[in-house]
Design a protein around this motif. Structure first.
Motif, PDB file in Angstrom:
ATOM      1  N   ALA A   1      -3.295  -4.129   6.811  1.00  0.00           N
ATOM      2  CA  ALA A   1      -2.570  -3.695   5.804  1.00  0.00           C
ATOM      3  C   ALA A   1      -1.533  -5.125   5.728  1.00  0.00           C
ATOM      4  CB  ALA A   1      -2.755  -2.370   5.774  1.00  0.00           C
TER       5      ALA A   1
ATOM      6  N   TYR B   1       1.264  -1.467  -0.115  1.00  0.00           N
ATOM      7  CA  TYR B   1      -0.058  -0.160   0.224  1.00  0.00           C
ATOM      8  C   TYR B   1       1.086   0.994  -0.002  1.00  0.00           C
ATOM      9  CZ  TYR B   1      -3.654  -3.180   1.627  1.00  0.00           C
ATOM     10  OH  TYR B   1      -4.696  -3.865   1.922  1.00  0.00           O
TER      11      TYR B   1
ATOM     12  N   ARG C   1      -2.835   3.520   1.953  1.00  0.00           N
ATOM     13  CA  ARG C   1      -3.160   3.307   3.700  1.00  0.00           C
ATOM     14  C   ARG C   1      -3.744   3.600   4.796  1.00  0.00           C
ATOM     15  NH1 ARG C   1       1.661  -1.443   6.120  1.00  0.00           N
ATOM     16  NH2 ARG C   1       0.449  -1.361   8.140  1.00  0.00           N
TER      17      ARG C   1
END
Ligand code: GLY
Ligand code: MN
Ligand code: MN
Length: 470
Positions: free
Chosen positions: A459, A309, A314
């Motif tokens: 994430a 990301y 993110r």
């Protein structure tokens, strides 16, 4: 005999869809094709696991509509064009009340006759090999579509009486309209929808299968991502990777796959999926496998196609995850369904206020007359899930929203944030970023179980998962 004599009469327009099949005809041919077939296998199947539960559901319907004759049609094959049809999917109400899944014979009708306490499935009988239907009817003929079960086989499978579909007209003719209820009756439809809120043990098991098959679909997408990135129709590469698992592991998709790369992720139901996927894009994949019992999952992950990301991606991802986690944290028996959405909205409003996108406080924005934060998440946070992806949708609206969570309920938790590419209210670095995280949860005695927990949610977990599979 001249050639002219052999030519069949010109068919009516409505029956001309199947010229290409060059079907043979004539008494000589009929006699020839009817002869010399081995006996068919008429052995009876074991009772379907779902049959006792379906019987219990029919008993609820019979109680509720005492004095009536309830007719539930499975539905016809849907025409695609001329004599080609879509893959068949029976009406969910029929499936729920019979337990017959993807192999349901089209045009079947369940009759719950509460006057005589009888329950019967009317279905199209197998046609003999001496019938024209057998070899010449591409819509229902077994030479074209495969063997149909016998009445006795369906009766054994579903543990219900069966009759030939041809007898239904006579039965129907003997009924007063006032005693007949069909899926055109709102009270019936509402009742059938509301009785599906709480899933029984077998339904939960089917939902676990649907989720497991969908997880495989997501893994297949991750494995093939290198083929999608840089491809001029990378979204289709993703869509078809998932679809392969839907067909291999299940019956079909529960709904059209949303494979949205880059700013397409900001289009909530992007199903065209004809876009490219570029290095640096996020891919929002919203997809679910419908298993043979016709229960479906509905899962979304938003993943960085190059494995990492960006800082901006993110930030948005973590905000959406925070909203999802907040909903997970409060979901437990006794909470009103509408509180799930309210909780997600609280986090979303706080986020966009903190980021300076709304100039009023989150509390002000959350008031019904304001709702400014909804600019970036216009959809709901949760819906019931089961035989239909938006299950129980014909329930009374207030009941749907006010009911308290009850063990056995299955629904989605799916907050999102969508910053349109032309949204001048947000900084340029966020424009074109759309994130949704969607899980399927089961209400337990103490909270919720995340059925889709096999897929990564944070994430960091997503990045690790991509590294492992790519
Ligand atoms: N896939 C449609 C939805 O999430 O409701
Ligand atoms: Mn979805
Ligand atoms: Mn959903």
């Amino acid at each position: 005999m001249s050639n002219e004599d052999q030519k069949p009469a010109e068919a009516p327009i409505a029956e001309r869809g199947s010229y290409r099949s060059h079907r043979p005809h004539g008494p000589k041919f009929l006699a020839y094709i009817s002869a010399n077939w081995a006996d068919r296998d008429n052995s009876l199947p074991a009772r379907a696991e779902m049959a006792p539960m379906a019987k219990a559901r029919r008993a609820l319907v019979a109680d509720k509509f005492a004095g009536k004759v309830v007719l539930i049609h499975s539905g016809a094959m849907k025409q695609r064009s001329n004599d080609t049809e879509y893959r068949y999917r029976p009406h969910a109400a029929f499936t729920h009340l019979t337990g017959w899944g993807s192999v349901t014979v089209p045009d079947s009708v369940l009759v719950i006759d509460t006057r005589h306490s009888t329950q019967t499935v009317y279905l199209r009988e197998t046609a003999g090999r001496d019938s024209e239907e057998f070899y010449a009817n591409s819509a229902i003929g077994e030479f074209w579509l495969g063997p149909r079960p016998t009445l006795a086989q369906v009766s054994a499978l579903l543990d219900i009486d069966t009759k030939a579909l041809g007898e239904l007209d006579d039965f129907r003719a003997g009924l007063h309209d006032s005693e007949v209820l069909t899926l055109e009756n709102e009270e019936l439809v509402e009742f059938l929808s509301e009785m599906r809120f709480v899933k029984d043990a077998l339904e939960i098991a089917e939902m676990r299968k649907a989720v497991a098959a969908s997880v495989k679909g997501f893994e297949e997408v991750a494995k093939n991502l290198h083929l999608a990135v840089g491809h001029h129709r990378g979204e289709r590469v993703v869509e078809t990777s998932f679809f392969s698992q839907a067909r291999i592991e299940g019956y079909d998709l529960g709904y059209e796959t949303i494979a949205a790369a880059g700013h397409h992720a900001c289009i909530l139901h992007w199903m065209v999926n004809d876009g490219p996927i570029k290095d640096g894009d996020l891919l929002l994949l919203d997809a679910g496998v419908e298993v043979d019992s016709l229960y479906t999952a509905d899962i979304t992950r938003t993943i960085p196609v190059n494995g990492k990301y960006t800082e901006a991606q993110r930030r948005v991802y973590d905000a959406v995850l925070k909203a999802a986690d907040a909903v997970f944290a409060i979901a437990k028996p006794g909470l009103a369904f509408r509180e799930l959405h309210a909780e997600a909205m609280r986090v979303i409003a706080e986020t966009v206020a903190e980021w300076g996108f709304i100039k009023i406080s989150p509390e002000e924005s959350l008031k019904p007359e304001n709702q400014l934060h909804r600019r970036w998440m216009v959809h709901g946070t949760s819906h019931h899930l089961g035989l239909d992806v938006h299950d129980c949708a014909q329930a009374k609206r207030d009941l749907y929203l006010d009911q308290v969570l009850t063990p056995g309920m299955i629904f989605t938790i799916e907050p999102g944030l969508y910053f349109q590419p032309d949204d001048l209210m947000v900084p340029a670095e966020l424009r074109g970023i759309g994130v949704r995280i969607e899980d399927n949860v089961l209400v337990t005695e103490t909270g919720v179980e995340n059925l889709s927990a096999a897929l990564p949610r944070t994430a960091v977990e997503v990045e690790k998962w991509l590294a492992k599979l790519s």
